[in-house]
Design a protein around this motif. Structure first.
Motif, short mmCIF file in Angstrom:
data_model
loop_
_atom_site.label_atom_id
_atom_site.label_comp_id
_atom_site.label_asym_id
_atom_site.label_seq_id
_atom_site.Cartn_x
_atom_site.Cartn_y
_atom_site.Cartn_z
N GLN A 21 2.71 0.19 -4.50
CA GLN A 21 1.57 0.23 -5.41
C GLN A 21 2.03 0.17 -6.87
O GLN A 21 1.41 -0.51 -7.70
N SER A 28 -3.64 -2.74 6.20
CA SER A 28 -4.99 -2.22 5.97
C SER A 28 -5.40 -2.53 4.52
O SER A 28 -5.12 -1.73 3.62
N THR A 47 0.81 -1.21 0.00
CA THR A 47 0.00 0.00 0.00
C THR A 47 0.85 1.27 0.00
O THR A 47 0.32 2.37 -0.10
N VAL A 72 -5.37 -9.69 -1.88
CA VAL A 72 -5.01 -8.73 -0.85
C VAL A 72 -5.41 -9.31 0.50
O VAL A 72 -6.57 -9.64 0.72
N LYS A 113 1.09 -3.14 -9.48
CA LYS A 113 0.49 -2.93 -10.80
C LYS A 113 1.39 -3.48 -11.91
O LYS A 113 0.91 -4.12 -12.86
N ALA A 168 -8.01 -2.22 2.81
CA ALA A 168 -8.84 -1.22 2.13
C ALA A 168 -8.02 -0.15 1.43
O ALA A 168 -8.51 0.51 0.50
N LYS A 169 -6.76 0.00 1.83
CA LYS A 169 -5.91 1.03 1.23
C LYS A 169 -5.41 0.65 -0.16
O LYS A 169 -4.95 1.51 -0.90
N LEU A 170 -5.49 -0.64 -0.51
CA LEU A 170 -5.06 -1.07 -1.83
C LEU A 170 -6.30 -1.25 -2.69
O LEU A 170 -7.07 -2.20 -2.51
N THR A 171 -6.49 -0.33 -3.62
CA THR A 171 -7.72 -0.30 -4.40
C THR A 171 -7.63 -1.06 -5.71
O THR A 171 -8.61 -1.14 -6.45
N VAL A 172 -6.47 -1.62 -6.02
CA VAL A 172 -6.31 -2.38 -7.26
C VAL A 172 -7.14 -3.65 -7.20
O VAL A 172 -7.16 -4.35 -6.19
N VAL A 173 -7.83 -3.94 -8.29
CA VAL A 173 -8.62 -5.16 -8.39
C VAL A 173 -8.14 -5.94 -9.61
O VAL A 173 -8.06 -5.39 -10.72
#
Length: 220
Positions: free
Chosen positions: A14, A33, A9, A46, A18, A35-40
């Protein structure tokens, strides 16, 4: 390749996640945390984990081909930094327990105090005043890795970091604490894009050039 990423994160982490996914790697991001990594992505898992707890890491490292650490720790006004050594000791013990033997991590130029003598007095004073405790703990972590005989480690040392995406610039590398010019002086102090540091770290997965070595890097 199956890669476990620590510090996913963070700003460098990040970029690395990617890029790893674009290269087709299967990535397990072990984060405090999620939720801090928004990559899907279908090849991204995660998961919540504690880099200071061996039992927490063991479960997530089992079956991985390599670990890449982009962890960073900042000094506090009342205390120094010990996160680099603490997290690395825990990670190595967990890796040994589950049979993973490849780790790539990042520190910085000038972790060895002797290398600072190649810099100007003003720059040296800045480093000592602002981030000496960070460099000292990085150096301690590097020495810990040198004592591990059953782990194929690589330490990547950039001179500084810019929060920018990867470029196509050529890397300059040197086995040491900075990249020297023809006179043995640091070749420059410009920061490297975080995306480029991630690019270099990922490139090491396919090479044996820097196994059990520390490599200072910069870009042309």
């Amino acid at each position: 390749m199956k890669i476990a990423v620590l510090g996913a994160t963070g700003r460098t982490g990040q970029y690395l996640v990617k890029q790893a996914l674009l290269k087709g790697h299967t990535v397990t991001a072990i984060v405090r945390s999620p939720a801090k990594l928004t990559v899907v992505h279908e090849k991204l898992k995660v998961t919540e984990g504690d880099v200071f707890c061996k039992d927490s890491l063991e479960h997530h490292l089992k079956g991985q081909d390599a670990v890449i650490s982009c962890l960073g720790f900042s000094p506090t006004p009342l205390s120094g930094v010990n996160g680099y050594t603490r997290s690395m000791r825990t990670t190595i013990r967990a890796m040994q327990q589950v049979g993973v033997n490849r780790i790539i991590t990042m520190t910085s130029w000038y972790t060895d105090p002797k290398s600072l003598m190649k810099t100007s007095f003003v720059f040296r004073l800045f480093l000592i005043t602002m981030i000496q405790s960070v460099l000292s703990n990085m150096y301690e972590m590097e020495h810990f890795l040198k004592k591990t005989k059953d782990i194929n480690w690589t330490v990547v040392r950039p001179p500084g970091l810019r929060n920018e995406a990867a470029t196509v610039r050529e890397f300059l590398t040197y086995e040491g604490y900075f990249v020297p010019d023809s006179n043995g002086q640091p070749i420059g102090r410009h920061a490297v894009a975080r995306g480029d540091v991630a690019r270099f770290m990922l490139s090491l997965l396919d090479k044996n050039d820097w196994i059990k070595k520390g490599v200072a890097i910069t870009t042309k």
